[in-house]
Design an enzyme around this catalytic site. Structure first.
Site, PDB file in Angstrom:
ATOM      1  N   SER A 129       0.847  -1.191   0.000  1.00 53.10           N
ATOM      2  CA  SER A 129       0.000   0.000   0.000  1.00 53.10           C
ATOM      3  C   SER A 129       0.879   1.236   0.000  1.00 53.10           C
ATOM      4  CB  SER A 129      -0.901   0.027   1.236  1.00 53.10           C
ATOM      5  OG  SER A 129      -1.613   1.251   1.331  1.00 53.10           O
ATOM      6  N   TYR A 142      -1.968  -0.296  10.108  1.00 51.97           N
ATOM      7  CA  TYR A 142      -2.017  -0.696   8.698  1.00 51.97           C
ATOM      8  C   TYR A 142      -0.745  -0.264   7.977  1.00 51.97           C
ATOM      9  CZ  TYR A 142      -3.821  -1.279   3.945  1.00 51.97           C
ATOM     10  OH  TYR A 142      -3.991  -1.666   2.635  1.00 51.97           O
TER      11      TYR A 142
END
Length: 267
Positions: A129, A142
């Site tokens: 990501s 995350y």
């Protein structure tokens, strides 16, 4: 020779888009899902796999090899989102996120390497990501899990080169998928020190996901990487501003970059 591709987390979202696209391009595609029996509209086979369960991983990898005789491309796509003030996220949820986003992909890689080494070829693609390049407010866990996978890929790239195996990261920005629905949201606690700022940031994050790019862009990027003889270690797929934010992090002083992020999130 038709390449055999295994994609984890391929029942929906980016994984399904990649699988469908590659299947239409003539690849032999196997996807995985924790509950494949619940998916009725996949045009490629879905096998049961939970990246938190090593036995499940090994069994499915062996099944693909048994069915196809080889394994050319593995796409570590399975992952989960998580949001919340780090102080208020239950420790078990933090551990579960790393089990899924970090330790799970490592176990998949361990399971496929013997076959790829015997073939003297193979490509492993880790879906990370753009958030993994920076510590974002209320997305710290995350960011950390995806950032850790980025670094592990750098190490593995050097370890696997002698065997003819390539490994790379593809870091997406915001895409229009159902990731928000499966994300763990720490509750916005009334009268919490974070109530106002976290509540506003959570709303902004959900709006960004809903207005994200078409996942077909990720599928096209994956195809291009598969067709590249010597792929790079890091790829980013997203809007210009998302990719440019990584460049800014490299060139701006830490405090200036932090202030920019805080202004963006209105903190």
């Amino acid at each position: 020779m038709t390449k055999v591709v295994l994609i984890t987390g391929a029942s929906s979202g980016i994984g399904k888009s990649i699988g469908t696209f590659l299947h239409d391009k003539g690849f032999i595609v196997y996807g995985t899902s924790r509950n494949p029996e619940c998916v009725i509209n996949s045009i490629f086979p879905l096998l049961p796999l939970d990246v938190r369960n090593t036995e499940s991983i090994n069994a499915t990898v062996q099944k693909v090899i048994q069915l196809s005789g080889r394994l050319d491309v593995v796409i570590n796509n399975a992952g989960v989102g998580i949001t919340g003030p780090i102080e208020e996220i239950p420790s078990q949820e933090i551990k579960n996120n790393f089990e899924t986003n970090f330790f799970g992909p490592i176990e998949v890689i361990k399971a496929v390497l013997p076959q790829m080494r015997s073939q003297k070829s193979g490509l492993i693609i880790n879906i990370t990501s753009i958030a993994g390049y920076m510590g974002l407010p209320y997305r710290g866990i995350y960011s950390a899990s995806k950032g850790a996978l980025e670094l592990i890929t750098e190490s593995l790239s050097m370890e696997l080169k002698p065997f003819g195996i390539n490994i790379t990261n593809v870091a997406p920005g915001d895409f229009a998928t159902n990731i928000a629905s499966g994300r763990f949201h720490a509750a916005v606690i009334i009268d919490s020190a974070y109530e106002v700022s976290y509540g506003a940031t959570l709303k902004m994050m959900d709006e960004q996901v809903n207005s994200g790019n078409n996942p077909i862009e990720m599928a096209q990027a994956i195809l291009n990487i598969i067709q590249t003889e010597n792929p790079k270690i890091h790829y980013k797929v997203g809007s210009f501003i998302q990719k440019f934010s990584i460049v800014l992090k490299r060139i701006l002083p830490d405090k200036v970059y932090e202030k920019m992020l805080m202004n963006h999130y209105k903190l």
